[in-house]
Design an enzyme around this catalytic site. Structure first.
Site, mmCIF file in Angstrom:
data_model
loop_
_atom_site.group_PDB
_atom_site.id
_atom_site.type_symbol
_atom_site.label_atom_id
_atom_site.label_comp_id
_atom_site.label_asym_id
_atom_site.label_seq_id
_atom_site.Cartn_x
_atom_site.Cartn_y
_atom_site.Cartn_z
ATOM 1 N N GLN A 74 0.842 -1.189 0.000
ATOM 2 C CA GLN A 74 0.000 0.000 0.000
ATOM 3 C C GLN A 74 0.885 1.250 0.000
ATOM 4 O O GLN A 74 0.386 2.359 -0.160
ATOM 5 C CB GLN A 74 -0.911 0.030 1.234
ATOM 6 C CG GLN A 74 -1.850 -1.149 1.333
ATOM 7 C CD GLN A 74 -2.539 -1.194 2.685
ATOM 8 O OE1 GLN A 74 -3.630 -0.645 2.860
ATOM 9 N NE2 GLN A 74 -1.901 -1.845 3.647
ATOM 10 N N CYS A 98 -4.563 12.299 -20.585
ATOM 11 C CA CYS A 98 -4.388 11.194 -21.558
ATOM 12 C C CYS A 98 -3.973 9.889 -20.905
ATOM 13 O O CYS A 98 -3.880 8.855 -21.580
ATOM 14 C CB CYS A 98 -3.354 11.610 -22.627
ATOM 15 S SG CYS A 98 -1.634 11.554 -22.056
ATOM 16 N N THR A 133 0.333 -2.824 8.718
ATOM 17 C CA THR A 133 -0.847 -2.124 8.208
ATOM 18 C C THR A 133 -1.970 -2.208 9.235
ATOM 19 O O THR A 133 -2.172 -3.236 9.862
ATOM 20 C CB THR A 133 -1.306 -2.690 6.846
ATOM 21 O OG1 THR A 133 -2.442 -1.962 6.382
ATOM 22 C CG2 THR A 133 -1.624 -4.171 6.904
ATOM 23 N N CYS A 169 2.109 17.356 -19.306
ATOM 24 C CA CYS A 169 2.273 15.935 -19.629
ATOM 25 C C CYS A 169 3.398 15.813 -20.657
ATOM 26 O O CYS A 169 3.461 16.576 -21.628
ATOM 27 C CB CYS A 169 0.975 15.378 -20.226
ATOM 28 S SG CYS A 169 1.139 13.721 -20.920
ATOM 29 N N HIS A 212 -1.337 1.300 -4.414
ATOM 30 C CA HIS A 212 -1.722 2.711 -4.248
ATOM 31 C C HIS A 212 -0.822 3.640 -5.054
ATOM 32 O O HIS A 212 -0.782 4.843 -4.795
ATOM 33 C CB HIS A 212 -1.679 3.101 -2.760
ATOM 34 C CG HIS A 212 -2.787 2.459 -1.969
ATOM 35 N ND1 HIS A 212 -2.791 2.447 -0.588
ATOM 36 C CD2 HIS A 212 -3.899 1.789 -2.350
ATOM 37 C CE1 HIS A 212 -3.886 1.809 -0.168
ATOM 38 N NE2 HIS A 212 -4.568 1.401 -1.223
HETATM 39 N N1 APR Z 1 6.799 -1.907 12.883
HETATM 40 C C1 APR Z 1 5.667 -2.558 12.537
HETATM 41 N N2 APR Z 1 4.447 -1.962 12.480
HETATM 42 C C2 APR Z 1 4.399 -0.650 12.768
HETATM 43 C C3 APR Z 1 5.543 0.099 13.132
HETATM 44 C C4 APR Z 1 6.786 -0.592 13.183
HETATM 45 N N3 APR Z 1 7.923 0.025 13.522
HETATM 46 N N4 APR Z 1 5.153 1.382 13.376
HETATM 47 C C5 APR Z 1 3.818 1.422 13.155
HETATM 48 N N5 APR Z 1 3.361 0.210 12.800
HETATM 49 C C6 APR Z 1 1.996 -0.190 12.457
HETATM 50 C C7 APR Z 1 0.918 0.486 13.257
HETATM 51 O O1 APR Z 1 0.647 -0.250 14.445
HETATM 52 C C8 APR Z 1 -0.268 0.429 12.291
HETATM 53 O O2 APR Z 1 -0.975 -0.798 12.447
HETATM 54 O O3 APR Z 1 1.782 0.197 11.111
HETATM 55 C C9 APR Z 1 0.393 0.451 10.920
HETATM 56 C C10 APR Z 1 0.243 1.782 10.212
HETATM 57 O O4 APR Z 1 -1.118 1.966 9.935
HETATM 58 P P1 APR Z 1 -1.534 3.175 8.996
HETATM 59 O O5 APR Z 1 -0.835 4.401 9.438
HETATM 60 O O6 APR Z 1 -3.047 3.146 8.928
HETATM 61 O O7 APR Z 1 -0.927 2.798 7.571
HETATM 62 P P2 APR Z 1 -1.535 1.812 6.488
HETATM 63 O O8 APR Z 1 -2.226 0.655 7.143
HETATM 64 O O9 APR Z 1 -0.441 1.510 5.535
HETATM 65 O O10 APR Z 1 -2.638 2.739 5.740
HETATM 66 C C11 APR Z 1 -3.269 2.161 4.607
HETATM 67 O O11 APR Z 1 -4.357 4.263 4.157
HETATM 68 O O12 APR Z 1 -4.280 6.523 4.028
HETATM 69 C C12 APR Z 1 -4.224 5.381 3.286
HETATM 70 O O13 APR Z 1 -3.224 5.180 1.193
HETATM 71 C C13 APR Z 1 -2.931 5.265 2.553
HETATM 72 O O14 APR Z 1 -1.726 3.261 2.010
HETATM 73 C C14 APR Z 1 -2.344 3.963 3.075
HETATM 74 C C15 APR Z 1 -3.560 3.235 3.596
#
Ligand code: APR
Length: 231
Positions: A88, A117, A173, A133, A106
């Site tokens: 992502q 285009c 994530t 572009c 993403h």
């Molecule tokens: N090691 C492992 N995990 C971690 C660390 C670390 N050092 N630091 C933070 N995290 C975890 C957090 O606990 C959380 O679960 O990473 C995750 C980050 O979550 P988000 O900030 O929501 O990021 P993400 O899940 O990638 O967001 C998904 O949302 O805004 C959109 O397009 C954007 O791609 C993004 C999508």
């Protein structure tokens, strides 16, 4: 040989120095999503949006991959079966860490897209309002990043990989953004073993067979070693 499908989020790049979105002080506490990560926001104030991505592009250019990125590259290299990385993230740290064929659902900060285009080219360090572009010349250049309300990239390929997964891992994530947050259900339907590697339980942690909590730079190398050692 077993096929491994991996989904990564901002947490895998956190220890490289790139902010996450929803952690304390994260990007979405500094900017409103509707202002900088939607087509409507871009139409309303393209200068604000180009500036937001220029700053992220500059920051991403200054950071290095961490042990988690490198461990996934090693897994791709040393695992006898297929290892597919779906991210992502829009940074290039997986590739900088040696990974290949990464599916950026993403988009990427390194890419520019023509809103007129559809032409894609390597984004300049700074994109300006009315960025021309390089193909059709229209002043329609935008970051090649998928905004909220837009369709993520590579979805057909991703669902095809998930349908054949024997192991599915979600790394760093929060499980709050779809369709990525539902990939674990596709993996379960395929009969895959599911693993969550995160600093803290995600919103979808209950769907996973196994969890490994801690910083990715520690949990991901340990997980990869266990997989390769087990072999
Ligand atoms: N090691 C492992 N995990 C971690 C660390 C670390 N050092 N630091 C933070 N995290 C975890 C957090 O606990 C959380 O679960 O990473 C995750 C980050 O979550 P988000 O900030 O929501 O990021 P993400 O899940 O990638 O967001 C998904 O949302 O805004 C959109 O397009 C954007 O791609 C993004 C999508």
């Amino acid at each position: 040989m077993e096929k491994i499908v991996i989904l990564t989020g901002a947490g895998i790049s956190a220890e490289s120095g790139l902010g996450t979105f929803r952690d304390e002080g994260g990007l979405w506490s500094q900017h409103r999503i509707e202002d900088v990560a939607t087509p409507e926001g871009f139409a309303r104030n393209p200068g604000l949006v180009q500036g937001f991505y220029n700053a992220r592009r500059a920051q991403a250019a200054q950071v290095q991959p961490n042990a988690a990125h490198r461990a996934l590259a090693a897994l791709q290299r040393d695992w006898p079966g297929d290892v597919v990385i779906v991210t992502q993230n829009v940074d290039g740290l997986h590739e900088a860490g040696g990974a290949r064929d990464v599916l950026h659902m993403h988009g990427t900060l390194a890419g520019a897209l023509c809103a007129s285009c559809g032409h894609r080219w390597a984004a300049p360090d700074d994109m300006k309002v009315g960025e021309p572009c390089t193909d059709c010349g229209a002043p329609s250049g935008r970051p090649d990043v998928v905004w909220f309300g837009e369709t993520p990239y590579f979805m057909d390929q991703i669902y095809d990989h998930l349908a054949k997964a024997d192991i599915f891992a979600a790394i760093g994530t929060s499980g709050q953004v779809y369709p990525a947050a539902a990939f674990v259900h596709e993996a379960i339907a395929a009969g895959a073993l599911t693993v969550e590697l995160n600093l803290a339980p995600s919103a979808v942690v209950s769907n996973f067979d196994e969890t490994r909590f801690g910083p990715a730079s520690e949990t991901v190398p340990a997980w990869v070693d266990a997989l390769l050692g087990k072999r």
